[in-house]
Design a protein around this motif. Structure first.
Motif, PDB file in Angstrom:
ATOM      1  N   PRO A  73       0.824  -1.213   0.000  1.00  0.00           N
ATOM      2  CA  PRO A  73       0.000   0.000   0.000  1.00  0.00           C
ATOM      3  C   PRO A  73       0.854   1.257   0.000  1.00  0.00           C
ATOM      4  N   PRO A  74       0.359   2.346  -0.578  1.00  0.00           N
ATOM      5  CA  PRO A  74      -0.980   2.495  -1.164  1.00  0.00           C
ATOM      6  C   PRO A  74      -1.072   2.084  -2.627  1.00  0.00           C
ATOM      7  N   ALA A  75       0.044   1.560  -3.195  1.00  0.00           N
ATOM      8  CA  ALA A  75      -0.017   1.121  -4.586  1.00  0.00           C
ATOM      9  C   ALA A  75      -0.891  -0.115  -4.736  1.00  0.00           C
ATOM     10  N   ALA A  76      -1.033  -0.903  -3.694  1.00  0.00           N
ATOM     11  CA  ALA A  76      -1.953  -2.034  -3.651  1.00  0.00           C
ATOM     12  C   ALA A  76      -2.866  -1.838  -2.442  1.00  0.00           C
ATOM     13  N   ARG A  77      -3.961  -2.587  -2.417  1.00  0.00           N
ATOM     14  CA  ARG A  77      -4.873  -2.512  -1.283  1.00  0.00           C
ATOM     15  C   ARG A  77      -4.743  -3.798  -0.477  1.00  0.00           C
ATOM     16  N   MET A  78      -4.789  -3.666   0.841  1.00  0.00           N
ATOM     17  CA  MET A  78      -4.632  -4.811   1.724  1.00  0.00           C
ATOM     18  C   MET A  78      -5.700  -4.811   2.797  1.00  0.00           C
ATOM     19  N   ALA A  79      -6.017  -6.003   3.241  1.00  0.00           N
ATOM     20  CA  ALA A  79      -6.898  -6.180   4.391  1.00  0.00           C
ATOM     21  C   ALA A  79      -6.180  -7.060   5.396  1.00  0.00           C
ATOM     22  N   SER A  80      -6.265  -6.679   6.654  1.00  0.00           N
ATOM     23  CA  SER A  80      -5.674  -7.449   7.746  1.00  0.00           C
ATOM     24  C   SER A  80      -6.791  -8.186   8.475  1.00  0.00           C
ATOM     25  N   LEU A  81      -6.638  -9.505   8.639  1.00  0.00           N
ATOM     26  CA  LEU A  81      -7.619 -10.337   9.321  1.00  0.00           C
ATOM     27  C   LEU A  81      -6.954 -10.942  10.548  1.00  0.00           C
ATOM     28  N   THR A  82      -7.526 -10.705  11.727  1.00  0.00           N
ATOM     29  CA  THR A  82      -6.930 -11.178  12.972  1.00  0.00           C
ATOM     30  C   THR A  82      -7.974 -11.943  13.771  1.00  0.00           C
ATOM     31  N   ALA A  83      -7.621 -13.175  14.167  1.00  0.00           N
ATOM     32  CA  ALA A  83      -8.519 -14.010  14.972  1.00  0.00           C
ATOM     33  C   ALA A  83      -7.755 -15.262  15.377  1.00  0.00           C
ATOM     34  N   SER A  84      -8.452 -16.165  16.033  1.00  0.00           N
ATOM     35  CA  SER A  84      -7.855 -17.468  16.336  1.00  0.00           C
ATOM     36  C   SER A  84      -7.650 -18.223  15.026  1.00  0.00           C
ATOM     37  N   PRO A  85      -6.737 -19.189  15.001  1.00  0.00           N
ATOM     38  CA  PRO A  85      -6.487 -19.920  13.742  1.00  0.00           C
ATOM     39  C   PRO A  85      -7.739 -20.536  13.137  1.00  0.00           C
ATOM     40  N   ALA A  86      -8.607 -21.122  13.966  1.00  0.00           N
ATOM     41  CA  ALA A  86      -9.802 -21.771  13.428  1.00  0.00           C
ATOM     42  C   ALA A  86     -10.757 -20.751  12.816  1.00  0.00           C
ATOM     43  N   ALA A  87     -10.997 -19.632  13.509  1.00  0.00           N
ATOM     44  CA  ALA A  87     -11.902 -18.613  12.982  1.00  0.00           C
ATOM     45  C   ALA A  87     -11.351 -17.987  11.712  1.00  0.00           C
ATOM     46  N   LEU A  88     -10.043 -17.799  11.673  1.00  0.00           N
ATOM     47  CA  LEU A  88      -9.432 -17.205  10.490  1.00  0.00           C
ATOM     48  C   LEU A  88      -9.572 -18.120   9.284  1.00  0.00           C
ATOM     49  N   ARG A  89      -9.340 -19.400   9.474  1.00  0.00           N
ATOM     50  CA  ARG A  89      -9.489 -20.356   8.363  1.00  0.00           C
ATOM     51  C   ARG A  89     -10.937 -20.419   7.891  1.00  0.00           C
ATOM     52  N   GLU A  90     -11.866 -20.347   8.824  1.00  0.00           N
ATOM     53  CA  GLU A  90     -13.283 -20.416   8.464  1.00  0.00           C
ATOM     54  C   GLU A  90     -13.705 -19.221   7.625  1.00  0.00           C
ATOM     55  N   LEU A  91     -13.269 -18.015   8.029  1.00  0.00           N
ATOM     56  CA  LEU A  91     -13.649 -16.833   7.273  1.00  0.00           C
ATOM     57  C   LEU A  91     -13.021 -16.846   5.879  1.00  0.00           C
ATOM     58  N   LEU A  92     -11.755 -17.240   5.777  1.00  0.00           N
ATOM     59  CA  LEU A  92     -11.110 -17.287   4.465  1.00  0.00           C
ATOM     60  C   LEU A  92     -11.758 -18.331   3.567  1.00  0.00           C
ATOM     61  N   ALA A  93     -12.241 -19.415   4.153  1.00  0.00           N
ATOM     62  CA  ALA A  93     -12.919 -20.438   3.357  1.00  0.00           C
ATOM     63  C   ALA A  93     -14.260 -19.927   2.838  1.00  0.00           C
ATOM     64  N   ASP A  94     -14.949 -19.091   3.627  1.00  0.00           N
ATOM     65  CA  ASP A  94     -16.254 -18.562   3.209  1.00  0.00           C
ATOM     66  C   ASP A  94     -16.128 -17.387   2.246  1.00  0.00           C
ATOM     67  N   ALA A  95     -15.001 -16.680   2.274  1.00  0.00           N
ATOM     68  CA  ALA A  95     -14.862 -15.462   1.477  1.00  0.00           C
ATOM     69  C   ALA A  95     -14.636 -15.794   0.007  1.00  0.00           C
ATOM     70  N   ARG A  96     -15.425 -15.164  -0.840  1.00  0.00           N
ATOM     71  CA  ARG A  96     -15.227 -15.286  -2.286  1.00  0.00           C
ATOM     72  C   ARG A  96     -14.347 -14.120  -2.740  1.00  0.00           C
ATOM     73  N   LEU A  97     -13.053 -14.302  -2.558  1.00  0.00           N
ATOM     74  CA  LEU A  97     -12.111 -13.223  -2.838  1.00  0.00           C
ATOM     75  C   LEU A  97     -12.064 -12.934  -4.330  1.00  0.00           C
ATOM     76  N   PRO A  98     -11.830 -11.676  -4.710  1.00  0.00           N
ATOM     77  CA  PRO A  98     -11.779 -11.330  -6.131  1.00  0.00           C
ATOM     78  C   PRO A  98     -10.580 -11.959  -6.823  1.00  0.00           C
ATOM     79  N   ASP A  99     -10.661 -12.028  -8.130  1.00  0.00           N
ATOM     80  CA  ASP A  99      -9.556 -12.572  -8.914  1.00  0.00           C
ATOM     81  C   ASP A  99      -8.292 -11.757  -8.664  1.00  0.00           C
ATOM     82  N   GLY A 100      -7.190 -12.450  -8.536  1.00  0.00           N
ATOM     83  CA  GLY A 100      -5.927 -11.769  -8.293  1.00  0.00           C
ATOM     84  C   GLY A 100      -5.621 -11.542  -6.841  1.00  0.00           C
ATOM     85  N   ALA A 101      -6.539 -11.915  -5.944  1.00  0.00           N
ATOM     86  CA  ALA A 101      -6.288 -11.736  -4.514  1.00  0.00           C
ATOM     87  C   ALA A 101      -5.203 -12.700  -4.052  1.00  0.00           C
ATOM     88  N   GLU A 102      -4.333 -12.217  -3.185  1.00  0.00           N
ATOM     89  CA  GLU A 102      -3.219 -13.013  -2.665  1.00  0.00           C
ATOM     90  C   GLU A 102      -3.283 -12.991  -1.148  1.00  0.00           C
TER      91      GLU A 102
END
Length: 687
Positions: free
Chosen positions: A602-631
């Motif tokens: 950033p700011p040339a790219a956009r970022m999101a920070s996700l913070t939680a317990s390992p299980a909650a973090l994996r669950e949210l990433l599994a549910d998220a339909r991230l846009p193409d090109g997301a890393e």
């Protein structure tokens, strides 16, 4: 479950259709039978006209982040106006809400509950602020309820009942350019504001103390053009300076200042004056970005790189983004200024959203201080001890010579006495045996104590080598003040930091030891400034370490008289030091932005920070339909057994990323997950 509205209303795109029924919704939140039904005997009857109120309910659950329809009782018809506060029954309990609009009928075929009561008929939620709150929530993957908590202060009934103040007569403000005459594009910027146009500028302010006067002159130009203005600064000291400049420029009663230390009653009174249109200019700290200024024509943000601007509450909006969004939506002018320039502001210039507003080099050289790095080879050759000493020969000579003419500023990055200790033999960090927090010294006679739990560690010994003596690895402002007092006997030493912040100092000789952001203004300017521990600032494990070090240095050096001496304790070959020596923050920011673009930060790219317990973090990433090109970067362990993952996307996919994360959070919310994943879009700290 279908939505409660028909898709047309106060905010475009606000009403959406849910994918499946939601068993957590109350009957009061369901849009029900047509509002024109006949009332049964003993029941309340709906209002004759526009009987349905669309309400933003104060429920910050992501899967309920939309308005709900309620019937307006006939007896509350006159009080239920758009923007008023109401109480409604939701999920079996009474909750607060705001009426967004009133419509003739609901778009859903079910039973509608009535509004329980109108808390206040005062229309505190302006149409523009409601739309802005929705846009900010979407931008930061948050909820509208959370944004409205930041935007609207708590109610004080007694203040609302007070009679409005008598209108005051005022003279037209001075129309000359004033401080803006020093900038080639300054007069034309003011002219555009007076003509009601929307100029947008990233302002590189000249060193000195007249920036509040320049801000006040820009606000006066916006008012002369028939529009309002708001100014956001970092802290109460800056608010006081701009407040005084606005009073001198506009006269009494034409603006208000909003700060947290005013107290809730006075703050609400002043906020209501803005909402009712009694005043059309306001200055304040970060919450002022949502001030409901009528017909907004200018937004001003001073020192956008200051981390004090970062909102600590969800959805963590930054004033720079909010004000830019607000200026775009309302067609207002924008002025983002500071002594230095951030990479975020530089990107606004690069994309053409704003134009650079700076003085020419001749003007800069005439007012800038003389900056010398203490780490340059010639000085090190003459003073070999300067490689490790905090106050080398150059700094000592500079301070001694300057004290004959006035005060000398000494900037120290850390507060306290000795905030960091290590083993005197093996240099292992000294930590508390109870909580593993860092040990520190509060004074020269104190025993080591823990900075986290406060436990005294008088019997500490190194777990690595068994040694029991400690050494300082970090020196704070109070220890520095002691050292300066011994080095310059007979010279008054004053300190300014978190415990006691000085607003200003006199012109008499004195040593002023201050932490960054707490530097007082000296009458006539400082004769010199010593910027200590520069290596510590530059060595921080942070993406913005160089940018932040330059910002702190330039803010302190800008308080020095034209031609005064500034000594920075850092290697002169480093890019931030060179930018300080040349007083050229724009070039530094442009080079930094180019490197960020190559590295994908950033700011040339956009970022999101996700913070939680390992299980909650994996669950949210599994549910998220991230846009193409997301890393997805990480996750990596952080504090308290939690993990953090970064999601990186190109700038064009920022909206899609926010929508995807909000939708994933809504899925977890509908499942009634025990843990909330903290989502921060474009966090300040990445490393």
């Amino acid at each position: 479950m279908t939505s409660d509205g028909g898709g047309t209303g106060l905010i475009p795109g606000l009403h959406e259709v849910a994918a499946r029924p939601d068993p957590t919704l109350p009957s009061g939140g369901k849009a029900a039978a047509p509002a024109t039904r006949k009332a049964r005997k003993g029941e309340r009857s709906p209002a004759a006209e526009l009987p349905v109120a669309r309400v933003a309910v104060d429920v910050p659950l992501p899967h309920l982040d939309r308005p709900f329809d309620y019937l307006v009782p006939d007896k509350l018809d006159a009080q239920t106006v758009p923007g008023c506060r109401v109480r409604v029954r939701f999920a079996g309990r009474l909750v607060d809400g705001y009426v967004l609009e009133r419509v003739a009928e609901s778009g859903h075929d079910g039973r509608l509950l009535y509004l329980e009561r109108v808390t206040s008929a005062e229309p505190v939620l302006a149409t523009e602020i409601a739309a802005l709150a929705r846009a900010v929530a979407d931008r930061y993957a948050g909820t509208m309820a959370d944004v409205l908590r930041l935007a609207i202060p708590p109610r004080h009934a007694r203040v609302e009942a007070e009679p409005p103040p008598e209108p005051r007569e005022h003279e037209d403000p001075v129309t000359g350019p004033g401080p803006w005459a020093k900038y080639p594009a300054g007069p034309s910027f003011l002219t555009a504001l007076r003509e009601g146009r929307a100029p947008r500028a990233v302002w590189s302010a000249l060193p000195g103390g007249d920036w509040p006067d320049a801000v006040a002159r820009a606000v006066a130009a916006a008012l002369a053009g028939g529009r309002g203005a708001l100014v956001v600064v970092a802290d109460g000291r800056d608010v006081a300076r701009v407040d005084a400049a606005l009073t001198a420029e506009l006269g009494d009663g034409r603006h208000v200042a909003l700060t947290a230390d005013l107290g809730p009653t006075v703050r609400y009174r002043r906020w209501l004056a803005v909402r009712r249109g009694n005043v059309r200019a306001v200055v304040g700290t970060r919450a002022t970005m949502f001030a409901p200024v009528e017909d907004l024509g200018l937004v001003v943000l001073w020192d956008d790189g200051d981390d004090v601007h970062a909102e600590p509450h969800a959805p963590y909006p930054h004033p720079r983004e909010v004000l830019a969004l607000r200026a775009h939506r309302t067609g207002a002018g924008a002025l983002f200024g500071g002594f230095t320039r951030t990479t975020d502001a530089t990107r606004l210039v690069e994309t053409g959203w704003a134009h650079a507003l700076a003085a020419d080099r001749a003007q800069v050289r005439a007012v800038m201080p003389r900056v010398r790095p203490a780490g340059e080879d010639g000085e090190l050759a003459r003073d070999a001890a300067a490689r490790t000493a905090r106050l080398g020969e150059l700094a000592f000579r500079t301070a001694r010579a300057a004290l004959a003419d006035g005060p000398v500023l000494v900037q120290v990055p850390r507060r306290g006495y000795v905030p960091g200790l290590a083993c005197g033999r093996c240099r292992e960090a000294a930590r508390c045996t109870a909580c593993q927090g860092p040990l520190a010294l509060a004074s020269s006679h104190a025993a080591p104590s823990c900075r986290w739990c406060g436990r005294i560690a008088g019997d500490w010994h190194c777990p690595e080598c068994g040694h029991f003596q400690v050494r300082a690895v970090a020196v704070g402002a109070r220890r520095t003040a002691e050292e300066m007092g011994r080095a310059f006997p007979g010279v008054p030493v004053r300190t300014s930091g978190r415990d006691q912040i000085l607003t200003d100092v006199g012109a008499e000789p004195a040593l002023v030891v201050a932490t960054p952001g707490a530097e007082p203004v000296a009458a006539g300017g400082y004769a010199a400034a010593l910027l200590l521990d520069g290596r510590v600032l530059l060595a921080r494990p942070d993406l913005r370490a160089g940018e932040e070090a330059l910002r702190r240095w330039m803010n302190a050096a800008a308080l020095v008289r034209p031609g005064g001496a500034v000594v920075v304790a850092a290697d002169g070959a480093l890019r931030p030091v060179q930018a300080l020596v040349r007083w050229d923050p724009a070039t530094y920011a442009e080079l930094e932005l180019a490197e960020r673009r190559e590295a994908g930060f950033p700011p040339a790219a956009r970022m999101a920070s996700l913070t939680a317990s390992p299980a909650a973090l994996r669950e949210l990433l599994a549910d998220a339909r991230l846009p193409d090109g997301a890393e997805v970067l990480g996750p990596v362990p952080v504090e308290d057994g939690k993990e953090r993952a970064l999601v990186r996307v190109p700038p064009g996919a920022a909206s899609a990323l926010a929508r995807a994360l909000h939708a994933a959070a809504a899925v977890r919310s509908a499942r009634r997950a025990d843990e909330v994943v903290r989502i921060r879009i474009d966090p300040l700290e990445l490393i």
